[in-house]
Scaffold this active site. Structure first.
Site, PDB file in Angstrom:
ATOM      1  N   TRP A 321      32.416  30.653  40.892  1.00  0.00           N
ATOM      2  CA  TRP A 321      31.084  30.076  41.027  1.00  0.00           C
ATOM      3  C   TRP A 321      30.215  30.917  41.960  1.00  0.00           C
ATOM      4  CZ3 TRP A 321      28.726  28.293  45.519  1.00  0.00           C
ATOM      5  CH2 TRP A 321      27.510  27.625  45.339  1.00  0.00           C
ATOM      6  N   HIS A 322      30.848  31.536  42.978  1.00  0.00           N
ATOM      7  CA  HIS A 322      30.061  32.310  43.939  1.00  0.00           C
ATOM      8  C   HIS A 322      29.551  33.625  43.356  1.00  0.00           C
ATOM      9  CE1 HIS A 322      31.979  29.518  46.782  1.00  0.00           C
ATOM     10  NE2 HIS A 322      30.964  29.776  47.557  1.00  0.00           N
ATOM     11  N   GLY A 323      30.146  34.085  42.285  1.00  0.00           N
ATOM     12  CA  GLY A 323      29.663  35.322  41.705  1.00  0.00           C
ATOM     13  C   GLY A 323      30.629  35.874  40.671  1.00  0.00           C
TER      14      GLY A 323
END
Length: 467
Positions: A321-323
């Site tokens: 989700w963060h990247g």
């Protein structure tokens, strides 16, 4: 336009006056909020606003079809597919294209997949997750469906648009559509949070980034081993000050508009183990992952082993989700495997045996494991993360150029003072509320000016803007 810019501050003061001038009509206040939020987003990039508007219209239409259908689950699946597709297209396309390209090469296929130059709207992860919260809540009949303007405002509400907190429909949406008149009930707390945010982000996080973290992470082998260790701890403090400072600021903005946001941090480095850490760090994300990924996967309903697989899958998705990068997958895997190891240890021995015997030892172990995972989070790639870790243990032969012993001593004192420091803001807010009205602006302005004069030049971007 940054929340820390003079431009934003002047625009907010003007909006504040007009907004509270309409306090007798909450519907008109909502319309002003909707227009102001879209203007704020258009100011960043009109294409971001266009994508969000299209996403809002389609999701609202699907939610209406879901309510009218005799098979609402089909429409819910369509809505969730749109949410996943929205993220996959704008955030993960290149990542999966490169992975598919590597897979084809491994199979001996030389086909070249086309690269698309797709922009990634700022805040896309946050409003996508909020839309999922709304759709599931409506499907479960936990809330009443929202009219289109209410749903649109829920997704674009400017204090939470860029980096959260991730708000539930049962919280933010219900406040936005309440017919009751709003009030600035916690003015002292809001002003105190703004000053605290300046202190955390503009001064301390900015100084740690420019003086220690950025230069050492860029070329760790050119620094003394002690300096690399100092940067190792400094980043843990920087990212906390950065993100919690951002959360303090947007919480204050929302309070000034008569809206309360959910708590996102609870002294995370006081955690006694990784489970405890995720109850304290980025609470709105960790609870979202629990409720919309871990539990739907089965949670702990199908036995211990399956629960650990579900847990690891949820943490991997949290990392992704963060990247769209392998380094975030490694970061998520480290936290997932750490919690699984903790659960296995609790099952084999006494639950929370370490924290029960020595809370300080448990905090130190947890803190260092979290710091180790942060290395992969902060580095630009897996190779850079490994270079940094090697520099921590291999003597470089470089001379000390920075005051690493001094910073390490300060960080050790900070860690030892955490139990006191974590309660300090609330005490300060209570003292601020007790001051006479004329003393508050003098004190807050003086602190703000001192922070601005001590801070590094320029307006630093918030780390979580990129997510």
């Amino acid at each position: 336009m940054s929340y820390l810019s003079i431009e934003f501050a002047l625009a907010f003061v003007g909006f504040f006056a007009v907004y509270w001038g309409c306090r007798r009509v909450p519907g008109l206040q909502n319309l002003l909020l909707l227009v102001a939020s879209y203007l704020f987003y258009i100011k960043l990039d009109w294409r971001f606003a266009a994508i969000l508007a299209a996403y809002t219209l389609i999701q609202h239409h699907l939610s209406r079809r879901m309510l009218a259908s005799v098979r609402p689950a089909r429409w819910l699946r369509a809505s969730l597919a749109l949410a996943v597709g929205n993220l996959a297209l704008f955030k993960y396309f290149d990542f999966f294209r490169e992975s598919a390209q590597a897979g084809l090469h491994a199979l001996g296929v030389t086909a070249l997949l086309p690269a698309l130059d797709i922009l990634m709207p700022v805040g896309i992860s946050f409003y996508t997750f909020q839309s999922v919260s709304y759709l599931v809540s409506v499907y479960r009949r936990e809330i009443k469906p929202a009219a289109l303007p209410q749903f649109a405002l829920f997704l674009v509400f400017f204090p939470t648009l860029l980096a959260g907190p991730i708000c539930r429909a049962s919280g933010l949406l219900e406040q936005l559509r309440s017919p009751a008149r709003r009030q600035v009930a916690q003015l002292d707390r809001a002003l105190g949070l703004i000053v605290l945010a300046l202190l955390k982000k503009l001064w301390l996080a900015g100084w740690l980034a420019s003086a220690w973290v950025d230069p050492v992470f860029a070329a760790p082998d050119t620094f003394h081993t002690l300096e690399v260790w100092a940067a190792f701890y400094a980043y843990a403090l920087q990212i906390y000050l950065d993100f919690s400072g951002y959360t303090d600021l947007v919480t204050a903005l929302a309070l000034l508009l008569g809206i309360q946001l959910p708590r996102n941090f609870d002294a995370p480095y006081m955690a006694l183990n990784l489970r405890d850490f995720w109850r304290r760090w980025h609470i709105s994300l960790s609870s979202w992952i629990r409720d919309y990924i871990y539990i739907p996967l089965g949670g702990n309903r199908n036995g211990f082993a399956r629960a650990q697989i579900n847990l690891l899958a949820a943490m991997l998705l949290s990392g992704l989700w963060h990247g769209a990068s392998l380094k975030y997958l490694v970061w998520g895997a480290m936290h997932g495997l750490g919690v699984v190891a903790l659960n296995v240890g609790d099952r084999l021995w006494k639950r929370d045996a370490v924290s029960g015997a020595s809370p300080w030892l448990a905090r130190l172990i947890t803190f260092h494991y979290v710091c180790l995972a942060w290395v992969f989070f902060r580095a630009q790639s897996l190779d850079e993360a490994m270079d940094f870790l090697r520099a921590m243990f291999a003597p470089s032969g470089q001379e000390l150029t920075l005051n690493a012993p001094g910073l390490l001593l300060l960080l050790a004192l900070w860690l030892a003072a955490l139990p006191t420091l974590s309660a300090l803001p609330e005490r300060c807010f209570a003292r601020l509320a007790a001051l006479p009205w004329w003393g508050k602006p003098l004190l807050l302005s003086g602190i703000a000016l001192a922070v601005i004069s001590l801070a590094p030049s320029g307006i630093p971007a918030f780390i979580y803007y990129q997510f």
